[in-house]
Write a protein that holds these residues in place. Structure first.
Motif, mmCIF file in Angstrom:
data_model
loop_
_atom_site.group_PDB
_atom_site.id
_atom_site.type_symbol
_atom_site.label_atom_id
_atom_site.label_comp_id
_atom_site.label_asym_id
_atom_site.label_seq_id
_atom_site.Cartn_x
_atom_site.Cartn_y
_atom_site.Cartn_z
ATOM 1 N N ASP A 122 0.722 -1.122 -0.054
ATOM 2 C CA ASP A 122 -0.063 -0.031 0.109
ATOM 3 C C ASP A 122 0.693 1.337 0.036
ATOM 4 N N VAL A 123 1.985 1.168 0.601
ATOM 5 C CA VAL A 123 2.985 2.169 0.803
ATOM 6 C C VAL A 123 3.865 2.195 -0.357
ATOM 7 N N ALA A 124 4.406 1.076 -0.897
ATOM 8 C CA ALA A 124 5.381 1.061 -2.143
ATOM 9 C C ALA A 124 4.908 1.644 -3.320
ATOM 10 N N SER A 125 3.371 1.827 -3.654
ATOM 11 C CA SER A 125 2.950 2.495 -4.866
ATOM 12 C C SER A 125 3.272 3.824 -4.745
ATOM 13 N N VAL A 126 3.064 4.339 -3.536
ATOM 14 C CA VAL A 126 3.114 5.926 -3.341
ATOM 15 C C VAL A 126 4.568 6.310 -3.460
ATOM 16 N N PHE A 127 5.570 5.538 -2.994
ATOM 17 C CA PHE A 127 6.948 5.694 -3.115
ATOM 18 C C PHE A 127 7.237 5.903 -4.631
ATOM 19 N N ALA A 128 6.745 4.825 -5.368
ATOM 20 C CA ALA A 128 7.189 4.718 -6.686
ATOM 21 C C ALA A 128 6.608 5.846 -7.370
ATOM 22 N N MET A 129 5.347 6.264 -7.231
ATOM 23 C CA MET A 129 4.712 7.499 -7.691
ATOM 24 C C MET A 129 5.587 8.602 -7.655
ATOM 25 N N LEU A 130 6.151 8.905 -6.481
ATOM 26 C CA LEU A 130 6.850 10.197 -6.077
ATOM 27 C C LEU A 130 8.204 9.935 -6.689
ATOM 28 N N ALA A 131 8.918 8.874 -6.973
ATOM 29 C CA ALA A 131 10.223 8.494 -7.302
ATOM 30 C C ALA A 131 9.996 8.712 -9.031
ATOM 31 N N SER A 132 8.985 8.586 -9.412
ATOM 32 C CA SER A 132 8.678 8.480 -11.152
ATOM 33 C C SER A 132 8.469 9.699 -11.474
ATOM 34 N N ALA A 133 8.382 9.788 -13.117
ATOM 35 C CA ALA A 133 7.956 11.063 -13.706
ATOM 36 C C ALA A 133 6.554 11.649 -13.359
ATOM 37 N N ASP A 134 5.355 10.755 -12.792
ATOM 38 C CA ASP A 134 4.509 11.099 -12.218
ATOM 39 C C ASP A 134 4.263 12.007 -11.077
ATOM 40 N N GLY A 135 5.424 12.022 -10.312
ATOM 41 C CA GLY A 135 5.795 13.044 -9.244
ATOM 42 C C GLY A 135 6.320 14.148 -9.470
ATOM 43 N N SER A 136 6.752 14.444 -11.053
ATOM 44 C CA SER A 136 7.507 15.564 -11.490
ATOM 45 C C SER A 136 7.237 16.763 -11.064
ATOM 46 N N PHE A 137 6.183 17.359 -10.321
ATOM 47 C CA PHE A 137 5.813 18.471 -10.082
ATOM 48 C C PHE A 137 5.597 18.669 -8.489
ATOM 49 N N MET A 138 6.247 17.556 -7.860
ATOM 50 C CA MET A 138 6.212 17.655 -6.481
ATOM 51 C C MET A 138 7.539 17.605 -5.589
ATOM 52 N N THR A 139 7.959 18.293 -4.847
ATOM 53 C CA THR A 139 8.900 18.596 -3.915
ATOM 54 C C THR A 139 8.838 19.092 -2.829
ATOM 55 N N GLY A 140 9.723 18.723 -1.811
ATOM 56 C CA GLY A 140 9.250 19.337 -0.463
ATOM 57 C C GLY A 140 8.043 18.937 0.430
ATOM 58 N N GLU A 141 7.396 17.807 -0.363
ATOM 59 C CA GLU A 141 6.201 17.291 0.116
ATOM 60 C C GLU A 141 6.377 16.131 1.229
ATOM 61 N N ILE A 142 5.558 15.986 2.187
ATOM 62 C CA ILE A 142 5.618 14.986 3.243
ATOM 63 C C ILE A 142 4.173 14.256 3.001
ATOM 64 N N VAL A 143 4.387 13.133 1.964
ATOM 65 C CA VAL A 143 2.932 12.387 1.785
ATOM 66 C C VAL A 143 2.268 11.307 2.689
ATOM 67 N N LYS A 144 1.346 11.772 3.621
ATOM 68 C CA LYS A 144 0.882 10.868 4.809
ATOM 69 C C LYS A 144 0.155 9.519 3.880
ATOM 70 N N VAL A 145 0.414 8.270 4.351
ATOM 71 C CA VAL A 145 -0.299 6.888 3.975
ATOM 72 C C VAL A 145 -0.933 6.337 5.062
ATOM 73 N N ASP A 146 -1.949 6.416 5.721
ATOM 74 C CA ASP A 146 -2.307 6.221 6.892
ATOM 75 C C ASP A 146 -3.714 5.389 6.974
ATOM 76 N N GLY A 147 -4.326 5.423 5.994
ATOM 77 C CA GLY A 147 -5.751 4.975 5.678
ATOM 78 C C GLY A 147 -6.878 5.977 6.195
ATOM 79 N N GLY A 148 -6.304 7.302 6.405
ATOM 80 C CA GLY A 148 -7.473 8.259 6.834
ATOM 81 C C GLY A 148 -7.272 8.446 8.296
ATOM 82 N N VAL A 149 -6.774 7.785 9.023
ATOM 83 C CA VAL A 149 -6.686 7.739 10.475
ATOM 84 C C VAL A 149 -6.433 9.358 11.282
ATOM 85 N N HIS A 150 -5.471 9.912 10.548
ATOM 86 C CA HIS A 150 -5.081 11.185 11.161
ATOM 87 C C HIS A 150 -5.639 12.393 10.484
ATOM 88 N N ASN A 151 -6.814 12.061 9.694
ATOM 89 C CA ASN A 151 -7.279 13.170 8.883
ATOM 90 C C ASN A 151 -8.150 13.964 10.032
#
Length: 257
Positions: A228-257
């Motif tokens: 569930d988390v690996a897919s987010v790492f892959a997105m950020l490391a790929s060209a799909d995340g090319s317009f993102m930097t300095g972001e902290i992406v939370k992956v927690d199932g919505g618990v801390h919303n």
């Protein structure tokens, strides 16, 4: 797993690749054609990862591993240089290696407090420092591992939370520092994930289950899985995340919303 090929001919180092989230990230990147070097002190886990990679490698995906400690400056320097010497380049660094120590603060020695600092924070710093000169040449990127413990009150983990808070601050600082050089730096902040890091945590905390706080917010909450988390790492490391930097992406199932 969705079959993509975002990492063809991309050279990537993944620390903590011998188990849990790191191993899942390695699987994901190799499956998408990445040339991945996994780093860990757990040689058995790295060898197990090699068997997994054989079954999923596509589009030129390739797996290798190096045994080493992320908190050893000499080891980190050698690993990064060896990868660049062997592959001729470095396109991404993914820092996942980490340890968790759960204990009442007044019973925590300085040595115990420093253990997660040395691995989670210092280890991340050392790999970033050594990788950045190579990443500036390829306009590559870094994805670090933060944690919801750095943003919310998770008891019995002062050292761990402090180390992850440091990772978040460093991620944002590096993103700003290397923005003009075309290097992106982001971090993923997982919540409760079923990994070896979490095993035995309740026992270490005198039976207090941290997930209790999650259930108070969301009664049907269950811990996530490494994929569930690996897919987010892959997105950020790929060209799909090319317009993102300095972001902290939370992956927690919505618990801390």
């Amino acid at each position: 797993m969705t079959v993509l090929s975002r990492f063809e001919k991309k050279v990537i180092i993944v620390t903590g690749g011998g188990s849990g989230i790191g191993q899942a990230v390695v699987r994901r990147l190799v499956a998408e054609g990445g040339i991945v070097t996994a780093v860990d002190v757990n040689e058995d886990g790295l060898k197990a990862g090699a068997k997994q990679a054989e079954n999923i490698a596509v589009a030129g995906g390739r797996y290798s591993f190096m045994v080493g400690s992320v908190s050893s400056e000499e080891s980190v320097k050698k690993i990064v240089q060896d990868v660049v010497d062997q592959e001729g380049r470095l396109d991404a660094l993914i820092n996942v290696a980490g340890i968790l120590r759960s204990k009442k603060t007044t019973e925590t020695s300085l040595e115990e407090f420093m253990e997660p600092i040395n691995v989670n924070l210092i280890g991340t710093f050392l790999f970033c420092r050594e990788a950045l000169p190579h990443l500036t040449k390829t306009k590559g990127n870094i994805v670090n591992t933060a944690s919801t413990s750095a943003q919310y009150g998770h008891p019995y983990m002062a050292g761990y939370a402090a180390s992850k808070g440091g990772v978040e601050a460093m991620t944002k600082a590096l993103a700003r520092e290397y923005m003009k050089e075309g290097v992106r730096v982001n971090a993923v902040a997982p919540g409760g994930i079923n990994t070896p890091l979490k095993e035995g945590q309740n026992d270490r905390m005198g039976g207090l289950d941290v997930s209790l706080f999650s259930h108070l917010v969301r009664p049907d909450y269950v811990c996530g899985e490494p994929d569930d988390v690996a897919s987010v790492f892959a997105m950020l490391a790929s060209a799909d995340g090319s317009f993102m930097t300095g972001e902290i992406v939370k992956v927690d199932g919505g618990v801390h919303n």
